[in-house]
Scaffold this motif. Structure first.
Motif, PDB file in Angstrom:
ATOM      1  N   UNK A 197       2.955   4.900   4.381  1.00  0.00           N
ATOM      2  CA  UNK A 197       3.346   3.428   4.186  1.00  0.00           C
ATOM      3  C   UNK A 197       4.851   3.462   4.066  1.00  0.00           C
ATOM      4  N   UNK A 198       5.407   4.444   3.024  1.00  0.00           N
ATOM      5  CA  UNK A 198       7.115   4.451   3.013  1.00  0.00           C
ATOM      6  C   UNK A 198       7.784   4.739   4.141  1.00  0.00           C
ATOM      7  N   UNK A 199       7.330   5.655   5.142  1.00  0.00           N
ATOM      8  CA  UNK A 199       8.105   5.578   6.540  1.00  0.00           C
ATOM      9  C   UNK A 199       7.936   4.380   7.118  1.00  0.00           C
ATOM     10  N   UNK A 210       6.584  -3.935  11.984  1.00  0.00           N
ATOM     11  CA  UNK A 210       5.962  -3.100  11.601  1.00  0.00           C
ATOM     12  C   UNK A 210       4.619  -3.824  11.284  1.00  0.00           C
ATOM     13  N   UNK A 211       3.477  -3.148  11.428  1.00  0.00           N
ATOM     14  CA  UNK A 211       2.080  -3.753  11.229  1.00  0.00           C
ATOM     15  C   UNK A 211       1.259  -2.592  10.697  1.00  0.00           C
ATOM     16  N   UNK A 212       0.570  -3.060   9.627  1.00  0.00           N
ATOM     17  CA  UNK A 212      -0.652  -2.279   8.954  1.00  0.00           C
ATOM     18  C   UNK A 212      -1.983  -2.544   9.719  1.00  0.00           C
ATOM     19  N   UNK A 359     -13.193  -1.459   4.268  1.00  0.00           N
ATOM     20  CA  UNK A 359     -12.024  -0.576   4.622  1.00  0.00           C
ATOM     21  C   UNK A 359     -11.654   0.823   4.187  1.00  0.00           C
ATOM     22  N   UNK A 360     -11.541   1.710   5.198  1.00  0.00           N
ATOM     23  CA  UNK A 360     -11.632   3.173   4.869  1.00  0.00           C
ATOM     24  C   UNK A 360     -10.528   3.887   4.999  1.00  0.00           C
ATOM     25  N   UNK A 361      -9.316   3.173   5.342  1.00  0.00           N
ATOM     26  CA  UNK A 361      -7.961   3.744   5.399  1.00  0.00           C
ATOM     27  C   UNK A 361      -6.976   2.896   5.981  1.00  0.00           C
ATOM     28  N   UNK A 362      -5.863   3.404   6.346  1.00  0.00           N
ATOM     29  CA  UNK A 362      -4.680   2.350   7.236  1.00  0.00           C
ATOM     30  C   UNK A 362      -4.108   3.448   7.882  1.00  0.00           C
ATOM     31  N   UNK A 363      -3.517   3.026   8.988  1.00  0.00           N
ATOM     32  CA  UNK A 363      -2.372   3.299   9.879  1.00  0.00           C
ATOM     33  C   UNK A 363      -1.415   2.411  10.118  1.00  0.00           C
ATOM     34  N   UNK A 364      -0.221   2.706  10.567  1.00  0.00           N
ATOM     35  CA  UNK A 364       1.002   1.668  10.546  1.00  0.00           C
ATOM     36  C   UNK A 364       1.252   1.843  12.202  1.00  0.00           C
TER      37      UNK A 364
END
Length: 370
Positions: A197-199, A210-212, A359-364
């Motif tokens: 998320x910081x990047x 940018x979209x999560x 929810x088990x995680x996130x990508x961007x």
């Protein structure tokens, strides 16, 4: 002590055939009576011996607890290190024992999800499929670039996938270099490592959109609601017109480039079925397709994608019906886990949560015009 996972290297076309047959039957069972497996520490040895120089193989991540036949640790080839024993499966390898399929591209690091780690399995699915279906794959710092010049306006098929941590400057520079050389009309990236998320925030500050992408999962089996009987399984061509209508509505801002973009988005879809087992599902009102979904099965993991309902036909339970049928089919295929991606700032993630997904995680995802 038995390893948490065992591995099997396979040609991508052979894996797709195994998904049809339900088992992996390489040449060895007929000759030696067993399927060759490896531990994570050993897999480079059969790779070098059987597939020297290859970087286009699939690596099956196998849960030993799901194997119905015995696994015996026995000597391999004479040139293998002295005393090393390899796991041999005395029987076919069920595809339902394969908890993940990851590209094998040495010397790049390989992340092997544990059978019970839903988040790692979801991340493995969504980072593996784009690489395995790509027309071209190139190395970039921290990941790969996937390319498909036949569908250049599809961001999913022409972007950079970063699975190892890199900084925003590296992401931007690599995207400009690859996208410029490939003639992309855009720059698109997926930040797929945990904690990206910081990047993503820094790319937003540099002018990127940018979209999560929220990763969600649930066990297979029916949801609490949904009339699966109204759902048809169809040849993919029968969904094309519906997809085109939906994309024209959502992408009307593209103006003169709209039809070329829609053609790329429709045309790319057949590529998925070359590497995973794809089932297209629809609901009709009269003779008209008004809702659709796609199920993608990759061993014991299935993904639900493209659950769409025509705006004029919403509120009639079509989405629930499609999801119910997809979950039934996943269970029938031997999948224990069903995964999906949902936009982090949109309502569908809440709709899925009410139907048992967590929810088990996130990508961007990030993109910008070239």
């Amino acid at each position: 002590m038995q390893p948490d996972v065992l591995l099997h290297l396979i040609e991508p076309a052979e894996w797709r055939e195994a998904l049809r047959a339900g088992v992996v039957r390489p040449p060895s069972p007929a000759a030696a009576g067993f399927v060759h497996l490896s531990t994570p520490e050993q897999v480079h040895l059969p790779a070098q011996a059987l597939f020297p120089g290859r970087r286009d193989l699939a690596l099956l991540v196998v849960d030993p607890a799901r194997l119905p036949d015995p696994v015996r640790f026995e000597p391999g080839r004479p040139e293998d290190p002295a005393g090393m024993l390899f796991p041999h499966l005395y029987g076919p390898l069920p595809v339902s024992a394969v908890v993940a399929v990851v590209p094998y591209r040495p010397p790049a690091p390989v992340r092997l999800p544990a059978p019970g780690d839903a988040g790692a399995r979801a991340r493995a699915f969504f980072t593996s499929l784009p690489v395995r279906r790509a027309v071209g794959v190139g190395d970039v710092p921290g990941g790969v670039a996937v390319l498909d010049p036949d569908h250049v306006r599809s961001h999913d098929n022409n972007r950079l996938l970063f699975t190892e941590p890199v900084d925003a400057a590296t992401v931007a520079a690599a995207a400009d270099e690859v996208g410029g050389n490939a003639g992309w009309p855009h720059r698109a990236v997926l930040l797929a490592w945990a904690g990206a998320s910081p990047v993503a925030a820094e790319l937003r500050g540099r002018g990127w959109d940018v979209e999560e992408l929220v990763l969600m999962s649930r066990a297979s089996g029916p949801p609490p609601t949904g009339d699966a009987a109204r759902v048809e399984t169809v040849a993919q061509e029968q969904v094309h017109e519906f997809w085109a209508r939906s994309w024209r509505e959502n992408l009307a801002h593209l103006g003169a480039d709209l039809e070329r973009t829609v053609a790329d988005l429709v045309g790319r879809e057949h590529l998925n079925d070359r590497v995973v087992a794809v089932t297209d599902l629809v609901v009709r009102e009269g003779d008209r397709v008004v809702a659709s979904a796609q199920l993608r099965v990759d061993g014991a993991t299935a993904a639900v994608d493209s659950v769409l309902t025509d705006p004029g036909h919403r509120g009639r339970g079509h989405g629930d019906a499609l999801l119910a049928r997809a979950l039934e089919l996943a269970s029938d295929a031997g999948c224990d886990l069903v995964v999906l991606e949902a936009a982090g700032d949109d309502w569908p993630q809440h709709w899925y949560a009410r139907r048992g997904f967590e929810q088990v995680g996130s990508m961007w995802g990030a993109d910008r015009e070239s």
